[in-house]
Design a protein around this motif. Structure first.
Motif, PDB file in Angstrom:
ATOM      1  N   VAL A 264       1.098   4.315  -8.200  1.00 15.40           N
ATOM      2  CA  VAL A 264       1.530   3.539  -7.095  1.00 15.40           C
ATOM      3  C   VAL A 264       0.497   2.574  -6.451  1.00 15.40           C
ATOM      4  O   VAL A 264      -0.463   2.848  -6.111  1.00 15.40           O
ATOM      5  CB  VAL A 264       1.886   4.514  -5.854  1.00 15.40           C
ATOM      6  N   VAL A 265       0.826   1.387  -6.668  1.00 15.34           N
ATOM      7  CA  VAL A 265      -0.373   0.135  -6.117  1.00 15.34           C
ATOM      8  C   VAL A 265       0.802  -0.308  -4.870  1.00 15.34           C
ATOM      9  O   VAL A 265       1.813  -0.804  -5.197  1.00 15.34           O
ATOM     10  CB  VAL A 265      -0.557  -0.821  -7.026  1.00 15.34           C
ATOM     11  N   LEU A 266       0.133  -0.374  -3.621  1.00 11.97           N
ATOM     12  CA  LEU A 266       0.849  -0.876  -2.700  1.00 11.97           C
ATOM     13  C   LEU A 266      -0.141  -1.634  -1.655  1.00 11.97           C
ATOM     14  O   LEU A 266      -1.291  -1.591  -1.538  1.00 11.97           O
ATOM     15  CB  LEU A 266       1.692   0.112  -2.058  1.00 11.97           C
ATOM     16  N   PHE A 267       0.669  -2.707  -0.787  1.00 14.00           N
ATOM     17  CA  PHE A 267      -0.169  -3.176   0.276  1.00 14.00           C
ATOM     18  C   PHE A 267       0.416  -2.787   1.591  1.00 14.00           C
ATOM     19  O   PHE A 267       1.626  -2.557   1.897  1.00 14.00           O
ATOM     20  CB  PHE A 267       0.040  -4.690   0.118  1.00 14.00           C
ATOM     21  N   ALA A 268      -0.482  -2.312   2.499  1.00 12.27           N
ATOM     22  CA  ALA A 268      -0.315  -1.922   3.604  1.00 12.27           C
ATOM     23  C   ALA A 268      -1.102  -2.183   4.769  1.00 12.27           C
ATOM     24  O   ALA A 268      -2.218  -2.522   4.168  1.00 12.27           O
ATOM     25  CB  ALA A 268       0.007  -0.277   3.681  1.00 12.27           C
ATOM     26  N   PRO A 269      -0.960  -2.107   6.133  1.00 10.63           N
ATOM     27  CA  PRO A 269      -1.725  -2.311   6.900  1.00 10.63           C
ATOM     28  C   PRO A 269      -2.805  -1.730   7.387  1.00 10.63           C
ATOM     29  O   PRO A 269      -3.941  -1.854   8.043  1.00 10.63           O
ATOM     30  CB  PRO A 269      -0.824  -2.592   8.304  1.00 10.63           C
ATOM     31  N   SER A 270      -2.707  -0.314   6.842  1.00  8.50           N
ATOM     32  CA  SER A 270      -3.566   0.682   6.955  1.00  8.50           C
ATOM     33  C   SER A 270      -3.831   1.772   6.071  1.00  8.50           C
ATOM     34  O   SER A 270      -2.590   1.941   5.425  1.00  8.50           O
ATOM     35  CB  SER A 270      -3.524   1.480   8.489  1.00  8.50           C
ATOM     36  N   GLU A 271      -4.823   2.815   5.918  1.00  3.98           N
ATOM     37  CA  GLU A 271      -4.922   3.720   4.957  1.00  3.98           C
ATOM     38  C   GLU A 271      -3.884   4.855   5.061  1.00  3.98           C
ATOM     39  O   GLU A 271      -3.189   5.365   4.202  1.00  3.98           O
ATOM     40  CB  GLU A 271      -6.165   3.893   4.889  1.00  3.98           C
ATOM     41  N   SER A 272      -3.684   5.071   6.512  1.00  8.58           N
ATOM     42  CA  SER A 272      -2.582   6.202   6.802  1.00  8.58           C
ATOM     43  C   SER A 272      -1.527   5.864   6.267  1.00  8.58           C
ATOM     44  O   SER A 272      -0.642   6.565   5.729  1.00  8.58           O
ATOM     45  CB  SER A 272      -2.899   6.520   8.252  1.00  8.58           C
ATOM     46  N   ILE A 273      -0.830   4.666   6.838  1.00  9.69           N
ATOM     47  CA  ILE A 273       0.406   4.306   6.489  1.00  9.69           C
ATOM     48  C   ILE A 273       0.637   4.023   4.923  1.00  9.69           C
ATOM     49  O   ILE A 273       1.612   4.859   4.256  1.00  9.69           O
ATOM     50  CB  ILE A 273       0.745   2.853   6.933  1.00  9.69           C
ATOM     51  N   ALA A 274      -0.447   3.671   4.062  1.00  8.59           N
ATOM     52  CA  ALA A 274      -0.312   3.823   2.634  1.00  8.59           C
ATOM     53  C   ALA A 274      -0.084   5.024   2.243  1.00  8.59           C
ATOM     54  O   ALA A 274       0.662   5.211   1.197  1.00  8.59           O
ATOM     55  CB  ALA A 274      -1.522   3.095   2.328  1.00  8.59           C
ATOM     56  N   LYS A 275      -0.968   5.959   2.668  1.00  6.41           N
ATOM     57  CA  LYS A 275      -0.954   7.214   2.039  1.00  6.41           C
ATOM     58  C   LYS A 275       0.307   8.121   2.399  1.00  6.41           C
ATOM     59  O   LYS A 275       0.714   8.798   1.519  1.00  6.41           O
ATOM     60  CB  LYS A 275      -2.150   7.944   2.714  1.00  6.41           C
ATOM     61  N   VAL A 276       0.898   7.871   3.506  1.00  8.25           N
ATOM     62  CA  VAL A 276       2.068   8.634   3.567  1.00  8.25           C
ATOM     63  C   VAL A 276       3.467   8.261   2.866  1.00  8.25           C
ATOM     64  O   VAL A 276       3.904   8.944   2.332  1.00  8.25           O
ATOM     65  CB  VAL A 276       2.501   8.174   5.254  1.00  8.25           C
ATOM     66  N   ALA A 277       3.235   6.868   2.728  1.00  4.71           N
ATOM     67  CA  ALA A 277       4.296   6.210   1.858  1.00  4.71           C
ATOM     68  C   ALA A 277       4.025   6.608   0.371  1.00  4.71           C
ATOM     69  O   ALA A 277       5.013   7.049  -0.223  1.00  4.71           O
ATOM     70  CB  ALA A 277       4.305   4.778   1.999  1.00  4.71           C
ATOM     71  N   ALA A 278       2.779   6.602  -0.055  1.00  4.09           N
ATOM     72  CA  ALA A 278       2.745   7.018  -1.422  1.00  4.09           C
ATOM     73  C   ALA A 278       2.845   8.247  -1.764  1.00  4.09           C
ATOM     74  O   ALA A 278       3.393   8.696  -2.780  1.00  4.09           O
ATOM     75  CB  ALA A 278       1.103   6.490  -1.898  1.00  4.09           C
ATOM     76  N   GLU A 279       2.519   9.228  -0.828  1.00  2.00           N
ATOM     77  CA  GLU A 279       2.869  10.550  -0.902  1.00  2.00           C
ATOM     78  C   GLU A 279       4.429  10.880  -1.210  1.00  2.00           C
ATOM     79  O   GLU A 279       4.813  11.484  -1.820  1.00  2.00           O
ATOM     80  CB  GLU A 279       2.231  11.459   0.241  1.00  2.00           C
TER      81      GLU A 279
ATOM     82  N   GLN B 297      -3.854  -4.662   3.121  1.00  2.00           N
ATOM     83  CA  GLN B 297      -4.952  -4.329   2.265  1.00  2.00           C
ATOM     84  C   GLN B 297      -3.952  -3.688   0.908  1.00  2.00           C
ATOM     85  O   GLN B 297      -3.218  -2.895   1.341  1.00  2.00           O
ATOM     86  CB  GLN B 297      -5.732  -3.409   2.659  1.00  2.00           C
ATOM     87  N   ARG B 298      -5.115  -3.602  -0.303  1.00  3.50           N
ATOM     88  CA  ARG B 298      -4.461  -3.289  -1.294  1.00  3.50           C
ATOM     89  C   ARG B 298      -4.766  -1.586  -1.413  1.00  3.50           C
ATOM     90  O   ARG B 298      -6.070  -1.251  -1.342  1.00  3.50           O
ATOM     91  CB  ARG B 298      -4.735  -3.856  -2.615  1.00  3.50           C
ATOM     92  N   TYR B 299      -3.976  -0.672  -1.860  1.00  2.00           N
ATOM     93  CA  TYR B 299      -4.161   0.879  -1.821  1.00  2.00           C
ATOM     94  C   TYR B 299      -3.431   1.285  -3.366  1.00  2.00           C
ATOM     95  O   TYR B 299      -2.646   0.777  -3.800  1.00  2.00           O
ATOM     96  CB  TYR B 299      -3.622   1.591  -0.956  1.00  2.00           C
ATOM     97  N   GLU B 300      -4.185   2.245  -3.823  1.00  2.00           N
ATOM     98  CA  GLU B 300      -3.638   2.675  -5.026  1.00  2.00           C
ATOM     99  C   GLU B 300      -3.825   4.235  -5.234  1.00  2.00           C
ATOM    100  O   GLU B 300      -4.479   4.829  -4.739  1.00  2.00           O
ATOM    101  CB  GLU B 300      -4.494   2.346  -6.336  1.00  2.00           C
ATOM    102  N   TYR B 301      -2.732   5.099  -5.649  1.00  2.00           N
ATOM    103  CA  TYR B 301      -2.644   6.433  -5.500  1.00  2.00           C
ATOM    104  C   TYR B 301      -2.003   6.925  -6.995  1.00  2.00           C
ATOM    105  O   TYR B 301      -1.263   6.174  -7.647  1.00  2.00           O
ATOM    106  CB  TYR B 301      -1.623   6.907  -4.609  1.00  2.00           C
ATOM    107  N   SER B 302      -2.264   7.983  -7.524  1.00  2.00           N
ATOM    108  CA  SER B 302      -1.760   8.465  -8.847  1.00  2.00           C
ATOM    109  C   SER B 302      -1.685  10.147  -8.898  1.00  2.00           C
ATOM    110  O   SER B 302      -2.293  10.568  -8.135  1.00  2.00           O
ATOM    111  CB  SER B 302      -2.589   7.669  -9.994  1.00  2.00           C
ATOM    112  N   ARG B 303      -0.574  10.306  -9.787  1.00  2.00           N
ATOM    113  CA  ARG B 303      -0.480  11.717  -9.927  1.00  2.00           C
ATOM    114  C   ARG B 303       0.055  12.160 -11.242  1.00  2.00           C
ATOM    115  O   ARG B 303       0.974  11.263 -11.754  1.00  2.00           O
ATOM    116  CB  ARG B 303       0.737  12.255  -8.854  1.00  2.00           C
ATOM    117  N   PRO B 304      -0.206  13.065 -12.074  1.00  2.00           N
ATOM    118  CA  PRO B 304       0.135  13.443 -13.329  1.00  2.00           C
ATOM    119  C   PRO B 304       1.750  13.884 -13.062  1.00  2.00           C
ATOM    120  O   PRO B 304       2.033  14.820 -12.215  1.00  2.00           O
ATOM    121  CB  PRO B 304      -0.559  14.692 -13.755  1.00  2.00           C
ATOM    122  N   GLN B 305       2.444  13.271 -13.590  1.00  2.00           N
ATOM    123  CA  GLN B 305       3.955  13.927 -13.689  1.00  2.00           C
ATOM    124  C   GLN B 305       4.802  13.493 -15.042  1.00  2.00           C
ATOM    125  O   GLN B 305       4.507  12.490 -15.477  1.00  2.00           O
ATOM    126  CB  GLN B 305       4.781  13.333 -12.460  1.00  2.00           C
ATOM    127  N   MET B 306       5.786  14.146 -15.264  1.00  2.00           N
ATOM    128  CA  MET B 306       6.687  13.840 -16.468  1.00  2.00           C
ATOM    129  C   MET B 306       5.892  13.381 -17.768  1.00  2.00           C
ATOM    130  O   MET B 306       6.321  12.655 -18.544  1.00  2.00           O
ATOM    131  CB  MET B 306       7.544  12.672 -15.975  1.00  2.00           C
TER     132      MET B 306
END
Ligand code: ADP
Ligand code: MG
Ligand code: MG
Length: 319
Positions: free
Chosen positions: A21-36, A6-15
């Protein structure tokens, strides 16, 4: 069977921009850990490369300018600085991270709507020049030879950051992702069931439009330079935040440079270098750079003109 991605999207102000970050992962918890983890990596790079944070590694190095000290660098600062020096040689100094003192004068000019004084510019120019950086490869040290030198990674740091964020995602077994740091984009392999990430390279001004320029892209970096907002207007003349290192002046001929390259770092430095270099020279540089494609767009009396490198024409355009 593997769960569908599934597609997940995260963002953070920086620089000074937003990292997405847009990514495809098998679950939200996996997506979140990777994006963080990827976004934390960008935070770390900002601590190293920022010229705003007083105790960034970059500013600590700049503070040693003019002393006999050769300073040991972290692997990241070493990597970015070594790359920058190679690029400076390749571009005969059109790209030059020692423009810091001149950049700061133009930042003040933008706040005060007043040209830097010729005296201040001459003084700042005297502290610039990539030739005044001595890198020692074996020890991974840098020495800045001229007092007052100030390094500025604004033209390459975000590109490096999106590449590093992608690397962290891959370490977390994320194979399909896009990282965008304020228009500095890095993409992985194509999203499921597509020929690639769809990227819009269309450009318009008030009266004209170069449209239909959407591409499918995978395993590549994209950057644009010469955005239409980062400039100061003084006496009817627009000066860009990109500096011509040869004159110390903000660029005045307005063009929009779009680069597709093998990664975000290449796309970032190329987009800045091609903003400074004469058009024909810039296109040649793009043709010489492995996997790079370039478009330069400028405005003649409201009509948009475009120069394209060889590989730009060969991109996979969306019909
Ligand atoms: P963006 O602001 O979108 O990242 P660039 O990648 O072109 O645009 O970077 C511009 C920034 O790089 C400027 O704000 C300044 O900090 C720095 N810079 C300006 N001129 C040069 C130059 N000729 N070579 C290297 N860095 C530059
Ligand atoms: Mg750049
Ligand atoms: Mg940039």
């Amino acid at each position: 069977a593997k769960p569908p991605l599934q597609r997940y999207e995260y963002s953070r102000p920086q620089m000074g921009t937003i990292f997405r970050v847009v990514l495809f992962a098998p679950s939200e918890s996996i997506a979140k850990v990777a994006a963080e983890a990827a976004l934390n990596r960008v935070d770390t790079l900002n601590q190293i490369l920022s010229d705003y944070i007083p105790d960034s590694e970059l500013n600590k190095l700049s503070a040693t300018a003019g002393t006999i000290q050769a300073v040991p660098l972290s692997p990241d600062l070493w990597a970015v600085l070594q790359k920058s020096q190679r690029v400076s040689r390749k571009t005969n100094g059109a790209f030059d991270v020692t423009v810091g003192p001149v950049v700061q004068l133009w930042r003040r000019a933008r706040r005060q709507h007043q040209m830097p004084s010729p005296e201040a510019l001459i003084k700042a120019q005297a502290t610039t020049g990539y030739q005044h950086i001595i890198l020692k490869k074996k020890q991974k040290t840098a020495q800045l030879l001229v007092p007052g030198m100030q390094l500025d990674m604004g033209a390459i740091g975000k590109g490096y950051a999106v590449d590093e964020a992608m690397r962290v995602l891959q370490q977390h077994k994320i194979k399909i992702a896009l990282v965008d740091g304020g228009g500095n984009i890095r993409v992985s392999q194509a999203p499921p069931g597509t020929p690639g990430w769809e990227i819009d390279l269309s450009i318009s001004n008030e009266t004209d439009h170069i449209g239909g320029q959407k591409i499918y892209l995978k395993n590549a970096g994209v950057a644009t330079s010469g955005d239409l907002y980062q400039f100061v207007e003084i006496n009817g003349q627009r000066y860009s935040h990109i500096i011509n290192p040869f004159t110390g002046l903000g660029l005045t001929d307005q063009r929009r440079v779009t680069i597709v390259a093998k990664n975000g770092t290449d796309a970032d430095w190329l987009s800045t270098a091609l903003s400074v270099l004469p058009t024909a020279q810039g296109i040649k540089l793009a043709n010489r750079t492995p996997q790079a494609a370039a478009s330069i767009v400028w405005n003649t009396n409201g009509k948009l003109q475009q120069a394209q490198s060889r590989r730009f024409r060969q991109l996979k355009w969306v019909k």
